[in-house]
Design a protein around this motif. Sequence first.
Motif, PDB file in Angstrom:
ATOM      1  N   ARG A   1      39.463  46.580  41.244  1.00 40.17           N
ATOM      2  CA  ARG A   1      40.168  46.781  42.504  1.00 40.17           C
ATOM      3  C   ARG A   1      40.479  48.262  42.606  1.00 40.17           C
ATOM      4  O   ARG A   1      40.415  48.990  41.626  1.00 40.17           O
ATOM      5  CB  ARG A   1      41.447  45.953  42.564  1.00 40.17           C
ATOM      6  CG  ARG A   1      42.452  46.346  41.505  1.00 40.17           C
ATOM      7  CD  ARG A   1      43.721  45.518  41.618  1.00 40.17           C
ATOM      8  NE  ARG A   1      44.567  45.745  40.483  1.00 40.17           N
ATOM      9  CZ  ARG A   1      45.279  46.840  40.266  1.00 40.17           C
ATOM     10  NH1 ARG A   1      45.249  47.821  41.108  1.00 40.17           N
ATOM     11  NH2 ARG A   1      46.030  46.956  39.198  1.00 40.17           N
ATOM     12  N   MET A   2      40.823  48.677  43.772  1.00 38.77           N
ATOM     13  CA  MET A   2      41.160  50.092  43.949  1.00 38.77           C
ATOM     14  C   MET A   2      42.625  50.282  43.533  1.00 38.77           C
ATOM     15  O   MET A   2      43.459  49.427  43.769  1.00 38.77           O
ATOM     16  CB  MET A   2      40.971  50.497  45.408  1.00 38.77           C
ATOM     17  CG  MET A   2      39.538  50.356  45.890  1.00 38.77           C
ATOM     18  SD  MET A   2      38.343  51.271  44.907  1.00 38.77           S
ATOM     19  CE  MET A   2      38.829  52.926  45.264  1.00 38.77           C
ATOM     20  N   ALA A   3      42.900  51.395  42.932  1.00 41.34           N
ATOM     21  CA  ALA A   3      44.256  51.686  42.485  1.00 41.34           C
ATOM     22  C   ALA A   3      45.159  51.915  43.679  1.00 41.34           C
ATOM     23  O   ALA A   3      44.772  52.485  44.694  1.00 41.34           O
ATOM     24  CB  ALA A   3      44.264  52.928  41.598  1.00 41.34           C
TER      25      ALA A   3
ATOM     26  N   PHE B   1      30.284  46.610  37.023  1.00 48.52           N
ATOM     27  CA  PHE B   1      30.178  45.260  36.480  1.00 48.52           C
ATOM     28  C   PHE B   1      29.742  44.260  37.548  1.00 48.52           C
ATOM     29  O   PHE B   1      30.342  44.178  38.617  1.00 48.52           O
ATOM     30  CB  PHE B   1      31.498  44.827  35.857  1.00 48.52           C
ATOM     31  CG  PHE B   1      31.850  45.609  34.619  1.00 48.52           C
ATOM     32  CD1 PHE B   1      31.067  45.512  33.475  1.00 48.52           C
ATOM     33  CD2 PHE B   1      32.957  46.431  34.596  1.00 48.52           C
ATOM     34  CE1 PHE B   1      31.381  46.225  32.333  1.00 48.52           C
ATOM     35  CE2 PHE B   1      33.285  47.154  33.455  1.00 48.52           C
ATOM     36  CZ  PHE B   1      32.495  47.044  32.313  1.00 48.52           C
ATOM     37  N   ALA B   2      28.714  43.476  37.248  1.00 48.80           N
ATOM     38  CA  ALA B   2      28.149  42.511  38.197  1.00 48.80           C
ATOM     39  C   ALA B   2      29.164  41.456  38.604  1.00 48.80           C
ATOM     40  O   ALA B   2      29.113  40.971  39.740  1.00 48.80           O
ATOM     41  CB  ALA B   2      26.906  41.856  37.591  1.00 48.80           C
ATOM     42  N   ARG B   3      30.087  41.115  37.733  1.00 49.57           N
ATOM     43  CA  ARG B   3      31.048  40.068  38.092  1.00 49.57           C
ATOM     44  C   ARG B   3      31.979  40.506  39.228  1.00 49.57           C
ATOM     45  O   ARG B   3      32.667  39.693  39.815  1.00 49.57           O
ATOM     46  CB  ARG B   3      31.838  39.617  36.879  1.00 49.57           C
ATOM     47  CG  ARG B   3      32.819  40.639  36.357  1.00 49.57           C
ATOM     48  CD  ARG B   3      33.557  40.085  35.167  1.00 49.57           C
ATOM     49  NE  ARG B   3      34.602  40.984  34.756  1.00 49.57           N
ATOM     50  CZ  ARG B   3      35.230  40.896  33.617  1.00 49.57           C
ATOM     51  NH1 ARG B   3      34.923  39.946  32.780  1.00 49.57           N
ATOM     52  NH2 ARG B   3      36.164  41.755  33.315  1.00 49.57           N
ATOM     53  N   ALA B   4      31.964  41.789  39.544  1.00 53.11           N
ATOM     54  CA  ALA B   4      32.800  42.293  40.640  1.00 53.11           C
ATOM     55  C   ALA B   4      32.026  42.449  41.951  1.00 53.11           C
ATOM     56  O   ALA B   4      32.613  42.830  42.960  1.00 53.11           O
ATOM     57  CB  ALA B   4      33.427  43.624  40.244  1.00 53.11           C
ATOM     58  N   TYR B   5      30.733  42.135  41.977  1.00 57.02           N
ATOM     59  CA  TYR B   5      29.951  42.303  43.206  1.00 57.02           C
ATOM     60  C   TYR B   5      30.561  41.547  44.383  1.00 57.02           C
ATOM     61  O   TYR B   5      30.555  42.030  45.508  1.00 57.02           O
ATOM     62  CB  TYR B   5      28.508  41.826  43.018  1.00 57.02           C
ATOM     63  CG  TYR B   5      27.635  42.705  42.144  1.00 57.02           C
ATOM     64  CD1 TYR B   5      27.996  44.009  41.795  1.00 57.02           C
ATOM     65  CD2 TYR B   5      26.421  42.221  41.673  1.00 57.02           C
ATOM     66  CE1 TYR B   5      27.177  44.791  41.000  1.00 57.02           C
ATOM     67  CE2 TYR B   5      25.597  43.002  40.875  1.00 57.02           C
ATOM     68  CZ  TYR B   5      25.980  44.274  40.545  1.00 57.02           C
ATOM     69  OH  TYR B   5      25.164  45.052  39.759  1.00 57.02           O
TER      70      TYR B   5
ATOM     71  N   GLU C   1      33.549  41.049  45.043  1.00 58.83           N
ATOM     72  CA  GLU C   1      34.830  41.629  45.449  1.00 58.83           C
ATOM     73  C   GLU C   1      34.681  42.959  46.185  1.00 58.83           C
ATOM     74  O   GLU C   1      35.661  43.487  46.713  1.00 58.83           O
ATOM     75  CB  GLU C   1      35.719  41.830  44.217  1.00 58.83           C
ATOM     76  CG  GLU C   1      36.048  40.537  43.494  1.00 58.83           C
ATOM     77  CD  GLU C   1      36.843  40.771  42.230  1.00 58.83           C
ATOM     78  OE1 GLU C   1      37.601  41.763  42.179  1.00 58.83           O
ATOM     79  OE2 GLU C   1      36.705  39.965  41.303  1.00 58.83           O
ATOM     80  N   ILE C   2      33.474  43.502  46.229  1.00 57.86           N
ATOM     81  CA  ILE C   2      33.253  44.822  46.819  1.00 57.86           C
ATOM     82  C   ILE C   2      33.732  44.873  48.265  1.00 57.86           C
ATOM     83  O   ILE C   2      34.449  45.797  48.656  1.00 57.86           O
ATOM     84  CB  ILE C   2      31.767  45.229  46.740  1.00 57.86           C
ATOM     85  CG1 ILE C   2      31.353  45.417  45.291  1.00 57.86           C
ATOM     86  CG2 ILE C   2      31.502  46.501  47.539  1.00 57.86           C
ATOM     87  CD1 ILE C   2      29.851  45.588  45.104  1.00 57.86           C
ATOM     88  N   ASP C   3      33.357  43.890  49.057  1.00 53.12           N
ATOM     89  CA  ASP C   3      33.672  43.917  50.483  1.00 53.12           C
ATOM     90  C   ASP C   3      35.160  43.738  50.780  1.00 53.12           C
ATOM     91  O   ASP C   3      35.603  44.021  51.883  1.00 53.12           O
ATOM     92  CB  ASP C   3      32.865  42.839  51.212  1.00 53.12           C
ATOM     93  CG  ASP C   3      31.368  43.072  51.082  1.00 53.12           C
ATOM     94  OD1 ASP C   3      30.941  44.242  51.011  1.00 53.12           O
ATOM     95  OD2 ASP C   3      30.622  42.072  51.037  1.00 53.12           O
ATOM     96  N   ASP C   4      35.933  43.280  49.803  1.00 53.48           N
ATOM     97  CA  ASP C   4      37.366  43.051  49.997  1.00 53.48           C
ATOM     98  C   ASP C   4      38.227  44.255  49.640  1.00 53.48           C
ATOM     99  O   ASP C   4      39.448  44.210  49.798  1.00 53.48           O
ATOM    100  CB  ASP C   4      37.820  41.856  49.156  1.00 53.48           C
ATOM    101  CG  ASP C   4      37.133  40.570  49.571  1.00 53.48           C
ATOM    102  OD1 ASP C   4      36.769  40.438  50.769  1.00 53.48           O
ATOM    103  OD2 ASP C   4      36.933  39.697  48.702  1.00 53.48           O
TER     104      ASP C   4
END
Length: 182
Positions: A175-177, A103-107, A109-112
Amino acid sequence: MKITVIGRGSVGGGLAARWERAGHTVTTLGRDGGDGSDADLVVVAVPSASIDDALGKVNGIDGKPTIDATNALGERGGEHESLAHQVKSIVGGPTAKSFNLNFARAYDEIDDQRARPSNLYAAEDDAREVTEQLIRDAGYDPVYVGGLEKARLLEDALGLLFAVNQAGMGAFFYRMAEPGEL
Protein backbone atom coordinates in the motif's frame (compact mmCIF):
# COMPACT_ATOMS: atom_id res chain seq x y z
CA MET A 1 0.60 -4.78 -28.96
CA LYS A 2 1.11 -8.53 -29.22
CA ILE A 3 2.94 -9.87 -26.18
CA THR A 4 4.19 -13.41 -25.60
CA VAL A 5 4.68 -14.18 -21.91
CA ILE A 6 6.84 -17.21 -21.20
CA GLY A 7 5.67 -18.43 -17.80
CA ARG A 8 2.12 -18.89 -16.55
CA GLY A 9 2.83 -18.55 -12.84
CA SER A 10 1.80 -15.71 -10.57
CA VAL A 11 4.12 -13.17 -12.23
CA GLY A 12 3.62 -14.17 -15.87
CA GLY A 13 -0.08 -14.93 -15.51
CA GLY A 14 -0.73 -11.84 -13.40
CA LEU A 15 1.01 -9.48 -15.82
CA ALA A 16 -0.73 -11.14 -18.78
CA ALA A 17 -4.13 -10.48 -17.18
CA ARG A 18 -3.30 -6.84 -16.48
CA TRP A 19 -2.06 -6.28 -20.04
CA GLU A 20 -5.12 -7.96 -21.53
CA ARG A 21 -7.33 -5.57 -19.52
CA ALA A 22 -5.22 -2.71 -20.96
CA GLY A 23 -6.09 -3.88 -24.49
CA HIS A 24 -3.03 -5.89 -25.49
CA THR A 25 -3.15 -9.30 -27.18
CA VAL A 26 -1.29 -11.68 -24.87
CA THR A 27 -0.21 -15.25 -25.45
CA THR A 28 1.09 -17.18 -22.45
CA LEU A 29 3.36 -20.17 -22.93
CA GLY A 30 4.09 -22.77 -20.29
CA ARG A 31 6.48 -25.68 -19.86
CA ASP A 32 5.74 -27.11 -23.31
CA GLY A 33 6.90 -23.93 -25.06
CA GLY A 34 5.33 -22.84 -28.30
CA ASP A 35 5.51 -20.22 -31.01
CA GLY A 36 6.28 -16.58 -30.30
CA SER A 37 6.72 -15.43 -33.88
CA ASP A 38 3.63 -13.17 -33.80
CA ALA A 39 4.89 -11.31 -30.73
CA ASP A 40 5.99 -7.69 -30.80
CA LEU A 41 7.63 -8.29 -27.40
CA VAL A 42 8.58 -11.26 -25.23
CA VAL A 43 8.36 -11.36 -21.43
CA VAL A 44 10.31 -14.03 -19.53
CA ALA A 45 8.74 -14.92 -16.18
CA VAL A 46 10.10 -18.34 -15.26
CA PRO A 47 12.25 -19.61 -12.38
CA SER A 48 15.84 -18.52 -13.02
CA ALA A 49 17.08 -22.10 -13.21
CA SER A 50 14.61 -22.70 -16.08
CA ILE A 51 15.59 -19.79 -18.36
CA ASP A 52 17.65 -21.81 -20.86
CA ASP A 53 15.14 -24.67 -21.03
CA ALA A 54 12.07 -22.41 -21.28
CA LEU A 55 13.51 -20.17 -24.00
CA GLY A 56 14.83 -23.22 -25.87
CA LYS A 57 11.25 -24.47 -26.26
CA VAL A 58 9.92 -21.26 -27.84
CA ASN A 59 10.23 -20.68 -31.58
CA GLY A 60 10.21 -17.37 -33.41
CA ILE A 61 11.55 -15.06 -30.69
CA ASP A 62 15.07 -14.47 -32.01
CA GLY A 63 15.90 -10.75 -32.00
CA LYS A 64 12.63 -9.65 -30.38
CA PRO A 65 12.52 -6.99 -27.66
CA THR A 66 12.42 -8.80 -24.32
CA ILE A 67 11.59 -7.97 -20.73
CA ASP A 68 13.21 -10.25 -18.16
CA ALA A 69 11.09 -10.56 -15.01
CA THR A 70 13.07 -13.42 -13.44
CA ASN A 71 14.82 -13.50 -10.08
CA ALA A 72 17.82 -15.43 -8.84
CA LEU A 73 16.63 -17.63 -6.02
CA GLY A 74 19.46 -19.65 -4.57
CA GLU A 75 22.77 -20.11 -6.31
CA ARG A 76 23.57 -18.11 -9.42
CA GLY A 77 25.77 -19.26 -12.29
CA GLY A 78 28.75 -17.09 -13.12
CA GLU A 79 28.44 -17.21 -16.90
CA HIS A 80 26.45 -13.98 -17.23
CA GLU A 81 26.54 -10.58 -15.56
CA SER A 82 22.83 -10.91 -14.72
CA LEU A 83 19.80 -13.02 -15.55
CA ALA A 84 18.77 -10.30 -18.00
CA HIS A 85 22.11 -10.76 -19.77
CA GLN A 86 21.47 -14.51 -19.87
CA VAL A 87 18.06 -13.89 -21.47
CA LYS A 88 19.64 -11.47 -23.96
CA SER A 89 22.29 -14.04 -24.89
CA ILE A 90 19.51 -16.42 -25.97
CA VAL A 91 16.90 -14.09 -27.52
CA GLY A 92 19.33 -11.52 -28.88
CA GLY A 93 16.98 -8.54 -29.03
CA PRO A 94 16.88 -5.30 -27.04
CA THR A 95 16.45 -6.30 -23.41
CA ALA A 96 15.08 -4.83 -20.19
CA LYS A 97 14.89 -6.00 -16.58
CA SER A 98 11.55 -5.18 -14.96
CA PHE A 99 8.74 -6.51 -12.74
CA ASN A 100 11.11 -8.57 -10.58
CA LEU A 101 10.72 -6.35 -7.50
CA ASN A 102 6.92 -5.95 -7.55
CA PHE A 103 5.30 -8.83 -5.70
CA ALA A 104 2.68 -10.61 -7.85
CA ARG A 105 0.36 -11.12 -4.90
CA ALA A 106 -0.19 -7.35 -4.89
CA TYR A 107 -1.24 -7.07 -8.56
CA ASP A 108 -4.93 -7.09 -7.61
CA GLU A 109 -4.36 -4.15 -5.24
CA ILE A 110 -2.66 -1.82 -7.74
CA ASP A 111 -5.85 -0.14 -8.94
CA ASP A 112 -6.99 0.56 -5.36
CA GLN A 113 -3.96 2.66 -4.42
CA ARG A 114 -4.31 6.42 -4.00
CA ALA A 115 -1.19 6.83 -6.16
CA ARG A 116 0.33 4.52 -8.73
CA PRO A 117 3.10 2.33 -7.29
CA SER A 118 6.55 2.49 -8.88
CA ASN A 119 8.32 -0.15 -10.91
CA LEU A 120 12.11 0.01 -11.09
CA TYR A 121 13.59 -1.09 -14.39
CA ALA A 122 16.87 -1.21 -16.31
CA ALA A 123 16.90 -1.29 -20.09
CA GLU A 124 18.92 -0.96 -23.21
CA ASP A 125 17.96 2.17 -25.16
CA ASP A 126 16.01 0.22 -27.80
CA ALA A 127 13.91 -1.47 -25.09
CA ARG A 128 13.10 1.59 -22.96
CA GLU A 129 10.01 2.95 -24.69
CA VAL A 130 8.15 -0.35 -24.92
CA THR A 131 9.13 -1.30 -21.36
CA GLU A 132 7.84 2.00 -20.00
CA GLN A 133 4.58 1.55 -21.88
CA LEU A 134 4.02 -1.93 -20.45
CA ILE A 135 4.94 -0.79 -16.95
CA ARG A 136 2.27 1.93 -17.21
CA ASP A 137 -0.23 -0.48 -18.76
CA ALA A 138 0.32 -2.85 -15.82
CA GLY A 139 -0.61 0.01 -13.46
CA TYR A 140 2.81 1.22 -12.34
CA ASP A 141 4.89 4.35 -12.84
CA PRO A 142 8.23 3.48 -14.46
CA VAL A 143 11.45 4.42 -12.66
CA TYR A 144 14.50 4.06 -14.89
CA VAL A 145 17.66 3.06 -13.03
CA GLY A 146 20.00 2.86 -16.03
CA GLY A 147 21.09 0.57 -18.80
CA LEU A 148 21.16 -3.21 -18.72
CA GLU A 149 24.40 -3.05 -16.72
CA LYS A 150 22.14 -2.15 -13.73
CA ALA A 151 20.04 -5.34 -14.06
CA ARG A 152 22.14 -7.21 -11.50
CA LEU A 153 21.42 -4.49 -8.91
CA LEU A 154 17.68 -5.04 -9.41
CA GLU A 155 18.13 -8.80 -9.06
CA ASP A 156 20.22 -8.48 -5.90
CA ALA A 157 17.72 -6.04 -4.32
CA LEU A 158 15.18 -8.84 -3.98
CA GLY A 159 17.04 -10.20 -0.95
CA LEU A 160 16.56 -6.87 0.80
CA LEU A 161 12.82 -6.83 0.03
CA PHE A 162 12.46 -10.40 1.32
CA ALA A 163 14.23 -9.39 4.56
CA VAL A 164 11.89 -6.42 5.03
CA ASN A 165 8.88 -8.66 4.36
CA GLN A 166 10.10 -11.31 6.83
CA ALA A 167 10.65 -8.61 9.45
CA GLY A 168 6.93 -7.88 9.33
CA MET A 169 7.07 -4.70 7.26
CA GLY A 170 5.86 -6.35 4.03
CA ALA A 171 2.46 -4.67 4.21
CA PHE A 172 4.23 -1.35 3.74
CA PHE A 173 5.14 -2.42 0.20
CA TYR A 174 1.56 -3.37 -0.67
CA ARG A 175 0.00 0.00 0.00
CA MET A 176 1.13 3.56 -0.31
CA ALA A 177 2.51 5.14 2.83
CA GLU A 178 0.38 7.70 4.60
CA PRO A 179 1.93 11.10 5.32
CA GLY A 180 4.38 10.82 8.20
CA GLU A 181 4.99 7.06 7.79
CA LEU A 182 8.31 7.40 6.00
